[in-house]
Design a protein around this motif. Structure first.
Motif, mmCIF file in Angstrom:
data_model
loop_
_atom_site.group_PDB
_atom_site.id
_atom_site.type_symbol
_atom_site.label_atom_id
_atom_site.label_comp_id
_atom_site.label_asym_id
_atom_site.label_seq_id
_atom_site.Cartn_x
_atom_site.Cartn_y
_atom_site.Cartn_z
ATOM 1 N N LEU A 39 152.216 110.867 9.731
ATOM 2 C CA LEU A 39 153.594 110.450 10.012
ATOM 3 C C LEU A 39 154.419 111.653 10.453
ATOM 4 C CD1 LEU A 39 154.981 111.607 7.246
ATOM 5 C CD2 LEU A 39 154.371 109.393 6.329
ATOM 6 N N ASP A 40 155.563 111.351 10.981
ATOM 7 C CA ASP A 40 156.507 112.379 11.400
ATOM 8 C C ASP A 40 157.346 112.770 10.182
ATOM 9 O OD1 ASP A 40 158.447 114.005 12.447
ATOM 10 O OD2 ASP A 40 159.005 112.654 14.079
ATOM 11 N N GLU A 41 157.042 113.923 9.595
ATOM 12 C CA GLU A 41 157.695 114.324 8.360
ATOM 13 C C GLU A 41 159.146 114.716 8.580
ATOM 14 O OE1 GLU A 41 155.462 117.005 5.950
ATOM 15 O OE2 GLU A 41 153.551 115.965 6.296
ATOM 16 N N GLN A 42 159.583 114.772 9.829
ATOM 17 C CA GLN A 42 160.993 115.055 10.120
ATOM 18 C C GLN A 42 161.838 113.789 10.072
ATOM 19 O OE1 GLN A 42 161.831 118.294 10.300
ATOM 20 N NE2 GLN A 42 159.625 118.586 9.946
ATOM 21 N N GLN A 43 161.178 112.620 10.058
ATOM 22 C CA GLN A 43 161.895 111.348 10.041
ATOM 23 C C GLN A 43 162.069 110.864 8.595
ATOM 24 O OE1 GLN A 43 163.233 109.851 12.790
ATOM 25 N NE2 GLN A 43 162.559 111.736 13.827
ATOM 26 N N PRO A 44 163.070 110.045 8.341
ATOM 27 C CA PRO A 44 163.264 109.503 6.989
ATOM 28 C C PRO A 44 162.003 108.774 6.519
ATOM 29 C CG PRO A 44 165.166 109.022 8.371
ATOM 30 C CD PRO A 44 164.113 109.586 9.284
ATOM 31 N N PHE A 45 161.638 108.995 5.259
ATOM 32 C CA PHE A 45 160.423 108.394 4.705
ATOM 33 C C PHE A 45 160.765 107.584 3.462
ATOM 34 C CE2 PHE A 45 157.160 108.643 1.380
ATOM 35 C CZ PHE A 45 156.117 107.974 2.006
#
Length: 333
Positions: A39-45
């Motif tokens: 996943l894109d760890e810069q995006q809200p998770f």
């Protein structure tokens, strides 16, 4: 672990209860450990999940933000899940990629997974639910069932079952304890009936075949340490002809093979229990193998790892201070 009733146990995870720095790692090593998470760890998770377990009945589900999930030979060796799965989307969508073929799943679709085979999926967000089905039960009733890995069922029965699984997962914790057993039995019967009618012809008298197999397998499991356990002993205990017994376990390769498989499963359970300090040689002799070498060869043929390697992996995981319950831990509990 939280006890919900005398027969129902629950394991859960919610990323909002974990510090932001640990959320993704806890998710990766816990309830989603059947897959590698990309996943894109810069995006809200955000992710939350709940596992309900009643005996061999296991129902998982939850919500997640978009992410890519990959199951390879590495995850298959690590978790040793001996199950098929019926997967459905309650909201949102998911793209499943198996053997290069992409299939978009939306609410009401029901997809078959073989946890011994690789797959990739792309979650587009939303709620999902999976019913775990024991391999020995399914293979016994539906010979060659593994060939349906990735198949999507969209007929009326499958859609009804898919929606039932989503609702059951959401509300099972609110059901009265005395009603849970009958609900679980009904759900399993519906699942098997759906597979029989929608996909794979099984025995004409499916309920009776299930009951007979279950009773015989329980008898086998209760006598695994008995060196005299054999088809002859089973025939002496149950009112069956030799040909009827053969037909019940034909898809498994015969009763002798079932006995051997159950002994291997029992040994695997001991190896997964860090508190069990018996040597591999002692386990081999206790379950009818002539030596630790013969056990190692048989174990590697079935599970792809040696008993010593599996024990080592369990020890390393249990001493990881960041370790959280995984699906493997829950299935074996």
């Amino acid at each position: 672990m939280q006890g919900v009733s005398p027969s129902l146990v629950s394991h859960g995870f919610d990323s909002d209860t974990v510090s932001p720095a640990d959320r993704i790692d806890y998710w990766r090593h816990g309830l989603i450990s059947t897959h590698t998470v990309e996943l894109d760890e810069q995006q809200p998770f955000h992710a939350s999940g709940q596992v309900w377990k009643v005996g061999d009945f296991i129902l998982t589900g939850g919500t997640m933000t978009p992410q890519r999930l990959v199951r390879t030979a590495r995850e298959i060796r690590q978790d040793q899940l001996d199950h098929y799965g019926l997967f459905t989307v309650g909201s949102g969508a998911r793209i499943a990629i198996i053997d290069g073929t992409e299939t978009r799943l939306t609410p009401g679709d029901l997809q078959i997974f073989d946890f011994w085979q690789a797959e990739t999926s792309i979650s587009l967000g939303g709620r999902t639910t999976t019913l775990y089905l024991p391999r020995d039960l399914i293979d016994g009733l539906f010979p060659g069932f593994s060939r349906f890995h990735g198949t999507v069922l969209r007929d009326e029965r499958a859609t009804l079952l898919a929606r039932h699984l989503v609702s059951m997962h959401r509300y099972l914790g609110a059901i009265d304890a005395e009603e849970i057993g009958s609900l679980v039995d009904l759900t399993m019967s519906c699942a098997l009936d759906t597979l029989q009618r929608s996909l794979a012809p099984g025995p004409a008298d499916l309920p009776n075949a299930i009951a007979q197999r279950t009773e015989i397998v329980e008898f086998i499991r209760s006598g695994l340490a008995d060196p005299d356990l054999s088809p002859a002993m089973i025939l002496a205990r149950f009112p069956l002809s030799r040909s009827s017994l053969f037909r019940l376990f034909e898809a498994d390769g015969g009763v002798k093979r079932v006995i051997r498989q159950e002994r291997l499963r029992a040994i695997r359970s001991h190896l997964l229990d860090e508190g069990d300090s018996r040597s591999i040689e002692d386990l081999a002799l206790a379950y009818g193998f002539s030596s630790d070498w013969s056990l190692t060869r048989a174990f590697r043929e079935v599970y792809g790892v040696t008993p010593a390697s599996l024990r080592r992996a369990v020890s390393e995981t249990s001493h990881d201070p960041a370790a959280v319950p995984s699906i493997r831990d829950i299935v074996q509990s």
